[in-house]
Design a protein around this motif. Sequence first.
Motif, short mmCIF file in Angstrom:
data_model
loop_
_atom_site.label_atom_id
_atom_site.label_comp_id
_atom_site.label_asym_id
_atom_site.label_seq_id
_atom_site.Cartn_x
_atom_site.Cartn_y
_atom_site.Cartn_z
N GLY A 107 -56.63 -28.19 -21.07
CA GLY A 107 -56.52 -29.62 -21.33
C GLY A 107 -56.04 -30.35 -20.09
N ARG A 108 -55.00 -31.14 -20.25
CA ARG A 108 -54.45 -31.89 -19.12
C ARG A 108 -53.37 -31.10 -18.36
NH1 ARG A 108 -52.55 -37.48 -21.37
NH2 ARG A 108 -51.94 -36.18 -23.16
N PHE A 109 -53.11 -29.87 -18.79
CA PHE A 109 -52.14 -29.03 -18.09
C PHE A 109 -52.87 -28.24 -17.00
CE2 PHE A 109 -50.18 -29.83 -22.17
CZ PHE A 109 -48.84 -30.01 -21.86
N PRO A 110 -52.53 -28.41 -15.74
CA PRO A 110 -53.29 -27.74 -14.67
C PRO A 110 -52.99 -26.26 -14.50
CG PRO A 110 -51.54 -29.08 -13.73
CD PRO A 110 -51.54 -29.37 -15.19
N PHE A 111 -51.83 -25.80 -14.98
CA PHE A 111 -51.43 -24.42 -14.72
C PHE A 111 -51.21 -23.66 -16.03
CE2 PHE A 111 -49.38 -27.18 -11.46
CZ PHE A 111 -50.26 -26.91 -10.42
#
Length: 439
Positions: A107-111
Amino acid sequence: MGSKKQSHKAAGDGGAAAQPQPAGAGGSDAPPSNTASNTYGEDAGYKLLRVGVDSLYLSFHGEIFEGVESELIRLKYLAQSRFPDEQIQAQWPVEGHIFEVRDKGQGRFPFVLEDNTFRICLSSGQSRLLPMAYAKVSAEYLAHRPVEEIVHELARLLQEFGECELWPTVSRIDLYADFQTGVEIGELTREAWITRADAIDSYSRKGRFSGWKIGAGGVISARLYDKTLEILKSGKTFFHEPWRRAGWDGQSRVWRLEFQCMRAVLAQLGLRTFPQTLEYLGGIWGYAASTWLRLAIPDAGDSNRGRWPTHPLWQRLAAIVWRLDDVPLTRTYSAARVPSVERLLRFHMALLTSFMAIHKLRDYDQGGLLLLEKCRDFHEGRCRDKLETEFEAWIAQQVSIKERRFNTRLNGPSLRHEASTSDEVDRDAVRYHKATRGE
């Protein structure tokens, strides 16, 4: 872990929202309990084996350390490399865990970091709207250790990544009860389910009834399914040990009633924090199994389904006294995501016997030796002609790839590799990070 007093309060008085007693319980000859009788006759085969939390998703608010984010950028870039020697370095050791750093975000979490215990999604320091971390606890770990201890461990672990709150918000929690019954679950009718949900679906696998799903996609949903059948596919055999200690014979069908509750329904019940949610697990179960959903005995002479009597099995399930401190947990656990050794051995034997059939061999030792010889010859030629590497180096590389995937060992770069490529990798990682931000 909540105290016994708290747990009984949650089940007895309905918890935070003063939930009503399970339908039909008012006419019983004893207070609601796992052994209370019911108005409509006994389910002679009923036996409660286990209650617990099956899924737990938590949000921790805070801010990631700048240095941690820079290192995660570098490791994510390595994970995306087409060179295995770089991929295997995409790991993060912390607090006894060796997390795999994934090549993609969520989603919007890059890691994303993952092992057999936690799947942790971390946000960028530039994001002010997202929580610092969104974490999923594995079902196996929840079956092994008390949930309160797990959350304490996760909160302590996240302190290594940034400044965050001690207590998280519960984004989703799944509560379950595993039981045996003499009731034929597959013969229940759709109209017997009295619920606020729109969707009621039944499922089967290879001609065998497997379960019901009610309210799929909603903020609250339920599943009543054959857990023994599901384990054949999922391989979650860690439930067998506590079942046996509770009296399971190792063969009989075990059914699971499971309620999935999202953050919205927890908020409606006045549960905002993890400690509140933990204290009122009984209240959540009571609301789900009495107010939101009920299994009834259809009465053709009464058009008002709300007046239909509650099924004896459901009276048992709705009246469960919710306690997590009196149920033994599994004794062993590993944070490594390793495949079953038994499964590997079965796969090896299938491969070997196929090889022996092709070569018309009957002797096990002869077949095994010839298979190893042919396998080595094939891969040595492949390494020499196509991969341009030594066979032993290729084997070491493949083992390192598996160690990263299985979280079994920390793979460090060789001094030669680190000295010759670290500047290049760091520079490319910075470029990658700028590109993802549109810089």
